[in-house]
Scaffold this motif. Structure first.
Motif, PDB file in Angstrom:
ATOM      1  N   ASN A   1      -8.481   6.857  -2.104  1.00 20.59           N
ATOM      2  CA  ASN A   1      -9.026   5.328  -1.491  1.00 20.59           C
ATOM      3  C   ASN A   1     -10.789   6.059  -1.332  1.00 20.59           C
ATOM      4  O   ASN A   1     -11.453   5.725  -0.732  1.00 20.59           O
ATOM      5  N   ARG A   2     -10.931   6.742  -2.902  1.00 21.11           N
ATOM      6  CA  ARG A   2     -12.186   6.373  -2.825  1.00 21.11           C
ATOM      7  C   ARG A   2     -13.145   6.599  -4.365  1.00 21.11           C
ATOM      8  O   ARG A   2     -12.183   6.654  -5.007  1.00 21.11           O
ATOM      9  N   GLU A   3     -13.880   5.880  -5.055  1.00 22.91           N
ATOM     10  CA  GLU A   3     -14.058   5.165  -6.195  1.00 22.91           C
ATOM     11  C   GLU A   3     -14.363   6.411  -6.756  1.00 22.91           C
ATOM     12  O   GLU A   3     -14.486   7.331  -6.714  1.00 22.91           O
ATOM     13  N   TYR A   4     -13.995   6.618  -7.768  1.00 28.76           N
ATOM     14  CA  TYR A   4     -14.486   8.125  -8.858  1.00 28.76           C
ATOM     15  C   TYR A   4     -15.474   8.043  -8.865  1.00 28.76           C
ATOM     16  O   TYR A   4     -16.307   9.404  -9.008  1.00 28.76           O
TER      17      TYR A   4
ATOM     18  N   LEU B   1       1.201  -1.351   0.368  1.00 30.06           N
ATOM     19  CA  LEU B   1       0.196   0.181   0.431  1.00 30.06           C
ATOM     20  C   LEU B   1       1.359   0.845  -0.281  1.00 30.06           C
ATOM     21  O   LEU B   1       1.261   2.599  -0.479  1.00 30.06           O
ATOM     22  N   PHE B   2       1.631   1.151   0.833  1.00 30.55           N
ATOM     23  CA  PHE B   2       2.689   2.647   0.654  1.00 30.55           C
ATOM     24  C   PHE B   2       3.497   2.295  -0.926  1.00 30.55           C
ATOM     25  O   PHE B   2       3.375   3.898  -0.818  1.00 30.55           O
ATOM     26  N   LEU B   3       4.350   1.755  -1.236  1.00 32.49           N
ATOM     27  CA  LEU B   3       4.491   2.181  -2.168  1.00 32.49           C
ATOM     28  C   LEU B   3       2.719   2.326  -3.571  1.00 32.49           C
ATOM     29  O   LEU B   3       3.355   3.319  -4.582  1.00 32.49           O
ATOM     30  N   GLU B   4       2.348   2.134  -3.664  1.00 36.24           N
ATOM     31  CA  GLU B   4       0.890   2.680  -4.601  1.00 36.24           C
ATOM     32  C   GLU B   4       1.076   3.878  -4.196  1.00 36.24           C
ATOM     33  O   GLU B   4       0.754   4.944  -5.090  1.00 36.24           O
ATOM     34  N   LYS B   5       0.704   4.220  -2.950  1.00 34.39           N
ATOM     35  CA  LYS B   5       0.491   5.481  -2.261  1.00 34.39           C
ATOM     36  C   LYS B   5       1.595   6.696  -2.739  1.00 34.39           C
ATOM     37  O   LYS B   5       1.473   7.683  -3.617  1.00 34.39           O
TER      38      LYS B   5
END
Length: 613
Positions: free
Chosen positions: A453-456, A387-391
Motif C-alpha cells: 500500500n505504498r507508492e514505489y 481488496l482481499f482478492l488483490e492482497k
C-alpha cells in the motif's frame, strides 16, 4: 573442507555392506536372497522393508522409500550428503579420499572451531566451579533444567568479571587474536575485556556438532535485551545457522516435523520435556537460508509464535518469506500459543503429548494467509472482498511452486465466492506488479520488499537538494527511476551497516561517481574509505545539517534480516551492477528517442553495435 573425491563416492558401495550398515539401525531377518524388516521411515510393523546385499539397495514396498547406502544414512540419521559419506566411512574404518585439486581450507577455520570448543569447555567449568555460579545454577533449576539436559546442550556460565576468559587464554597471543576475531574479547578505552559477562551461556553448534558461536542470557527477566549473541565471524553466519538443529537430528528418531521457536531457552526446555524436534533462530527473523536448511531436514515446518499482536506480526513476516520457498512435499504450519504462555510453560502445564497434539493441529499456511488478510479488510463489503482478492493475489504471486500456486488460487476462489477465471484475471495483474518489485529489489539473496500500500516512490525517496550540483534531468521513465531508487536505497542500507564495503581500492567510488543522483551514496562511500573504523552513527551524522536526509538514512540503517559480510558485499555489488545496466539502457533509449531522422537512428544503432563488439 576439501571436496570428497568423486571416485571415492562412486566406489563406496563396493567397500561396504549395506546390510551391515542398515542392521546397525534396523532389525533385519534373512528371507530368501535378501533381508526383511519393519520400515524405519513410515513406522510400519510389518516386514515391508527389503534390503538386497547383492544389489546394495533397500526398498519399502509400503511407502516406496528406496535407495543405496548413502541415501539411507541421509534419511535415517538426518544428515546431508557429505555428512552421510563421512558417517559411513567412519563406521567401516575407511580413509576418506579428498580431491587434491580442490582449494585447501584456510587453517584458521579449524583453529577457530577448536578455540570455540575450548571456550565452551571454559564456560562449562565456570558453571560447575565458579564462586559466582549460584545464580546460574539457581536459574537453571528454576527453569527445570536437569543435569542431563544441561550436559546435552553444554550450558555454561560467563562470570561477572571483565577478564576471566581473557586471563584463561592470555598465555597464547594467537588465542587472544582469535578470540577478538570471534568477538569473544573486545578492546575498549581501558584495554581488552570479555564480551560475555554474568550470563548463562549457550554454545551454538553447526550441523556437525562443532561449536561456532555463543548466546548468553541475562538472569534478570526485566532486562530489555535478554539474549546477547556472538558477532558474525568466518565460521558463523546468523542468517544460516539454527540453534538446536544438531541436537534435533541427534536426539530425534524421525524428523517428521521441526518446530521453530523464538529463544534458546525454549529449545532447551522442550528437550527437557521430551520434545526434541525443535530449533530457534539466532536473534534474527527467519531467512530464506534457514528455510532451505529446514526443508532439507524435514517435510513439515511448524512456526511457533505468541498469540499476541507482536507474535502474529512476526508470523506474518515468516509467511511472506516462506512463500517463494515452498516446494513439492513441504508443509508449513503456524502454531499460536495462548496469551501469556511460552513453549516452556505450556508443555509443563499440559504435558509433552498434549503439546505435540497442538503441533499436529497447527494452522496450515494457506489458512493463516486467508485469515490474516481478512483481518485487514472489511470482508463483508464488495470493496473489502475486492481488496482481499488483490492482497491475496499479490502474495500468491510470490509462490514458485506451480501446483501449490494453483491450489491457493482455487482456495481464494472459494473464499471470495467467485469463479476461478475471475480470480486468475486479478492474479495476472498482481503478478505483473510483483514482477516490477522483483526487478526493483531482486530480493538480492534475501527478501527486499516494498511495503504494501505504498507508492514505489516511497521505497527510496530521493535525496535531491535545491542546489544546482544535486539536480539533473533524467531521460528515464518514472518506473525506471523507482527501480534505481530501491536499489540505491539497498546499497545505502548495506553500506551503513557494513562500512567496510567501501574498501574496494576506490573501485566502488569510481563506479558510483558515474551514477546519476548518487551524491548521498557517494559521500558515504568516500567517508567510509577515509575512516577505517567509522560507525553507522558517524556516517548518518555527516548529514546533521540536512534533517530530511538524516531521517531517511536513519530509516535505511535498519537492516533486516541480518547478513554476513560476504552476503552484504555480494548484495552491494549486485545492486551497483543492476543500477549501471539500467542507466545504460536508459541512455540508449534516450539517444534513440532524440534521433529525429531514420538516418540518425541508424547511426545510433551502429554506434551501439560498435561498442558491443
Amino acid at each position: 573442507m576439501p571436496y570428497i573425491s568423486q571416485n571415492f563416492i562412486n566406489d563406496l558401495p563396493n567397500q561396504i555392506d549395506i546390510v551391515d550398515l542398515i542392521a546397525k539401525r534396523v532389525v533385519l531377518k534373512k528371507t530368501g536372497d535378501g533381508y526383511r524388516g519393519a520400515c524405519p521411515f513410515h513406522g510400519g510393523k510389518n516386514s515391508n522393508f527389503s534390503v538386497s546385499a547383492q544389489k546394495q539397495f533397500y526398498h519399502c514396498f509400503k511407502c516406496g522409500e528406496s535407495g543405496g547406502a548413502i541415501s539411507f544414512v541421509q534419511k535415517y540419521d538426518n544428515l546431508d550428503f557429505v555428512e552421510a559419506v563421512e558417517t559411513i566411512a567412519n563406521e567401516f574404518g575407511l580413509a576418506i579420499e579428498y580431491d587434491k585439486s580442490s582449494k585447501p581450507v584456510d587453517p584458521k577455520f579449524e583453529r577457530y572451531r577448536d578455540l570455540s570448543k575450548k571456550v565452551s569447555d571454559f564456560y562449562t567449568q565456570q558453571f560447575k566451579f565458579s564462586p559466582a555460579k549460584d545464580k546460574a545454577v539457581a536459574y537453571a533449576k528454576n527453569r527445570g533444567i536437569s543435569d542431563e539436559i544441561a550436559k546435552r546442550f553444554e550450558l555454561g556460565f560467563a562470570t561477572p568479571s571483565n577478564n576471566d576468559l581473557l586471563l584463561n587464554f592470555e598465555k597464547t597471543q594467537q588465542s587472544i587474536t582469535d578470540l577478538k576475531a570471534l568477538g569473544l574479547v573486545k578492546t575498549g578505552e581501558y584495554g581488552d575485556y570479555d564480551f560475555f559477562r554474568d550470563r548463562l551461556m549457550f554454545p551454538i553448534h553447526n550441523s556437525k556438532g562443532s561449536v561456532i558461536a555463543f548466546g548468553g542470557r541475562v538472569f534478570d527477566n526485566t532486562a530489555k535485551a535478554k539474549y546477547l549473541n556472538s558477532q558474525e565471524s568466518p565460521i558463523f553466519a546468523k542468517s544460516r545457522e539454527l540453534y538446536g538443529l544438531y541436537h534435533a537430528r541427534k536426539y530425534s528418531h524421525q524428523m517428521d516435523y521441526i518446530l521453530v521457536v523464538e529463544g534458546y531457552m525454549d529449545v532447551v526446555a522442550l528437550h527437557q520435556s521430551g520434545v526434541t524436534k525443535v530449533v530457534a533462530t539466532l536473534g534474527t527473523a527467519t531467512t530464506t537460508e534457514h528455510l532451505k536448511t529446514l526443508a532439507r531436514t524435514t517435510n513439515t515446518i511448524v512456526f511457533c509464535f505468541d498469540g499476541d499482536d507482536a507474535g502474529r506480526a512476526a508470523a506474518w513476516k515468516a509467511l511472506k518469506i516462506t512463500l517463494p520457498v515452498v516446494k513439492s512435499g513441504l508443509l508449513v504450519k503456524f502454531l499460536f500459543l495462548p496469551d501469556g504462555e511460552d513453549p516452556d510453560t505450556l508443555v509443563k502445564k499440559e504435558s509433552a503429548k498434549a503439546f505435540e497434539q497442538r503441533i499436529n493441529k497447527a494452522k496450515m499456511l494457506s489458512k493463516f494467509l486467508f485469515d490474516h488478510v481478512k483481518t485487514q479488510v472489511d470482508f463483508n463489503t464488495i470493496e473489502g472482498k475486492t481488496l482481499f482478492l488483490e492482497k491475496v493475489s499479490a502474495l500468491i504471486a510470490l509462490v514458485t511452486y506451480d501446483a501449490y500456486q494453483e491450489q491457493l488460487l482455487e482456495g481464494t476462489s472459494q473464499v471470495v465466492g467467485q469463479s476461478i477465471e475471475r480470480v486468475k484475471g486479478v492474479f495476472i495483474k498482481q503478478v505483473e506488479k510483483v514482477q516490477i518489485q522483483k526487478i526493483q529489489a531482486q530480493q538480492i539473496q534475501t527478501q527486499v520488499q516494498v511495503p504494501p500500500n505504498r507508492e514505489y516512490e516511497d521505497a527510496m525517496p530521493s535525496f535531491v537538494n535545491n542546489d544546482d550540483e544535486c539536480r539533473y534531468e533524467s531521460s528515464a521513465t518514472p518506473r525506471e527511476n523507482n527501480a534505481i531508487k530501491v536499489l540505491m536505497g539497498r546499497m545505502i542500507s548495506l553500506l551503513l551497516n557494513y562500512p567496510l564495503l567501501a574498501d574496494e581500492n576506490g573501485i566502488a567510488e569510481e563506479r558510483i561517481r558515474k551514477i546519476e543522483r548518487s551524491e548521498v551514496l557517494l559521500k558515504l562511500v568516500r567517508e567510509a574509505e577515509i575512516e577505517d573504523e567509522i560507525t553507522k552513527e558517524q556516517l548518518i551524522g555527516l548529514f546533521k545539517s540536512k534533517p530530511g536526509i538524516q531521517q531517511r538514512l536513519q530509516e535505511l540503517s535498519e537492516l533486516d534480516p541480518y547478513l554476513s559480510e560476504t552476503q552484504a558485499k555480494d548484495e552491494f555489488l549486485s545492486a551497483l551492477t543492476k543500477i549501471e545496466k539500467r542507466q545504460s539502457v536508459t541512455k540508449v533509449k534516450g539517444k534513440i528517442a532524440s534521433a529525429n531522422t531514420e538516418q540518425e537512428q541508424r547511426k545510433v544503432m551502429e554506434s551501439i553495435q560498435k561498442n558491443k563488439s
